[in-house]
Design a protein around this motif. Sequence first.
Motif, mmCIF file in Angstrom:
data_model
loop_
_atom_site.group_PDB
_atom_site.id
_atom_site.type_symbol
_atom_site.label_atom_id
_atom_site.label_comp_id
_atom_site.label_asym_id
_atom_site.label_seq_id
_atom_site.Cartn_x
_atom_site.Cartn_y
_atom_site.Cartn_z
ATOM 1 N N ARG A 33 0.647 -1.216 -0.088
ATOM 2 C CA ARG A 33 -0.218 -0.127 -0.085
ATOM 3 C C ARG A 33 0.761 1.227 -0.062
ATOM 4 N N VAL A 34 0.305 2.223 -0.380
ATOM 5 C CA VAL A 34 0.991 3.415 -0.402
ATOM 6 C C VAL A 34 0.565 4.402 0.787
ATOM 7 N N VAL A 35 1.517 4.868 1.716
ATOM 8 C CA VAL A 35 1.221 5.515 2.830
ATOM 9 C C VAL A 35 2.099 6.901 2.911
ATOM 10 N N ARG A 36 1.327 7.963 3.251
ATOM 11 C CA ARG A 36 2.078 9.301 3.419
ATOM 12 C C ARG A 36 2.440 9.406 4.695
ATOM 13 N N LYS A 37 3.678 9.724 5.108
ATOM 14 C CA LYS A 37 4.302 10.158 6.285
ATOM 15 C C LYS A 37 4.749 11.604 6.427
ATOM 16 N N ARG A 38 4.912 12.114 7.458
ATOM 17 C CA ARG A 38 5.420 13.504 7.592
ATOM 18 C C ARG A 38 6.751 13.863 6.534
ATOM 19 N N ASP A 39 7.325 12.744 6.351
ATOM 20 C CA ASP A 39 8.627 13.201 5.368
ATOM 21 C C ASP A 39 8.552 12.673 3.972
ATOM 22 N N GLY A 40 7.243 12.353 3.687
ATOM 23 C CA GLY A 40 7.007 11.690 2.144
ATOM 24 C C GLY A 40 6.273 10.497 2.202
ATOM 25 N N TYR A 41 6.225 10.138 1.119
ATOM 26 C CA TYR A 41 5.441 8.653 0.538
ATOM 27 C C TYR A 41 6.212 7.559 0.847
ATOM 28 N N TYR A 42 5.619 6.286 1.139
ATOM 29 C CA TYR A 42 6.307 5.095 1.377
ATOM 30 C C TYR A 42 5.165 4.060 0.658
ATOM 31 N N VAL A 43 6.052 3.085 -0.082
ATOM 32 C CA VAL A 43 5.161 1.867 -0.332
ATOM 33 C C VAL A 43 5.473 0.691 0.913
ATOM 34 N N LEU A 44 4.369 0.568 1.749
ATOM 35 C CA LEU A 44 4.582 -0.289 2.526
ATOM 36 C C LEU A 44 3.800 -1.743 2.535
ATOM 37 N N GLY A 45 4.429 -2.843 2.998
ATOM 38 C CA GLY A 45 3.651 -4.145 3.014
ATOM 39 C C GLY A 45 4.655 -5.214 2.619
ATOM 40 N N GLU A 46 4.142 -6.344 2.763
ATOM 41 C CA GLU A 46 4.895 -7.627 2.915
ATOM 42 C C GLU A 46 6.231 -7.500 3.444
ATOM 43 N N GLY A 47 6.344 -6.979 4.276
ATOM 44 C CA GLY A 47 7.825 -6.680 5.134
ATOM 45 C C GLY A 47 9.015 -5.845 4.635
ATOM 46 N N MET A 48 7.961 -4.914 3.492
ATOM 47 C CA MET A 48 9.165 -3.781 2.861
ATOM 48 C C MET A 48 8.933 -2.555 3.247
ATOM 49 N N SER A 49 9.777 -1.593 3.297
ATOM 50 C CA SER A 49 9.402 -0.136 3.183
ATOM 51 C C SER A 49 10.229 0.362 1.862
ATOM 52 N N ILE A 50 9.562 0.959 1.234
ATOM 53 C CA ILE A 50 10.167 1.605 -0.105
ATOM 54 C C ILE A 50 9.879 3.101 -0.178
ATOM 55 N N PRO A 51 10.660 4.217 0.063
ATOM 56 C CA PRO A 51 10.416 5.483 -0.221
ATOM 57 C C PRO A 51 9.890 5.822 -1.918
ATOM 58 N N VAL A 52 9.110 6.688 -1.925
ATOM 59 C CA VAL A 52 8.970 6.925 -3.328
ATOM 60 C C VAL A 52 8.517 8.581 -3.293
ATOM 61 N N ASP A 53 8.533 9.203 -4.521
ATOM 62 C CA ASP A 53 8.261 10.692 -4.551
ATOM 63 C C ASP A 53 6.832 11.149 -4.561
ATOM 64 N N SER A 54 5.941 10.193 -4.985
ATOM 65 C CA SER A 54 4.399 10.585 -5.011
ATOM 66 C C SER A 54 3.561 9.308 -4.701
ATOM 67 N N ARG A 55 2.325 9.449 -4.525
ATOM 68 C CA ARG A 55 1.222 8.550 -4.358
ATOM 69 C C ARG A 55 1.353 7.759 -5.753
ATOM 70 N N GLU A 56 1.585 8.318 -6.842
ATOM 71 C CA GLU A 56 1.337 7.914 -8.209
ATOM 72 C C GLU A 56 2.457 6.944 -8.428
ATOM 73 N N GLU A 57 3.587 7.464 -8.034
ATOM 74 C CA GLU A 57 4.938 6.588 -8.166
ATOM 75 C C GLU A 57 4.798 5.408 -7.479
ATOM 76 N N GLY A 58 4.059 5.411 -5.996
ATOM 77 C CA GLY A 58 3.870 4.388 -5.264
ATOM 78 C C GLY A 58 3.060 3.350 -5.904
ATOM 79 N N ARG A 59 1.954 3.857 -6.469
ATOM 80 C CA ARG A 59 1.052 2.785 -7.167
ATOM 81 C C ARG A 59 1.768 2.038 -8.383
#
Length: 72
Positions: free
Chosen positions: A35-61
Amino acid sequence: MIIFNYAIKHITKEKIMSILRFNDGMTLNTSGPLRVVRKRDGYYVLGEGMSIPVDSREEGREVIKEMQGDKK
């Protein structure tokens, strides 16, 4: 941001919950589906044991779409 050198894992009924805790107080729950989550320092793709920083919700998708395509 510096991450502490550990992740907390709890096993409950065959479900693993992983939480990353950072020294600034931020936590990221990496359990569950991608899933894509917004935190105070930006967006992340989280889930399945992973954390991937991304620049935007669209990039996360797009990241999720690519990762799910790899599973097929």
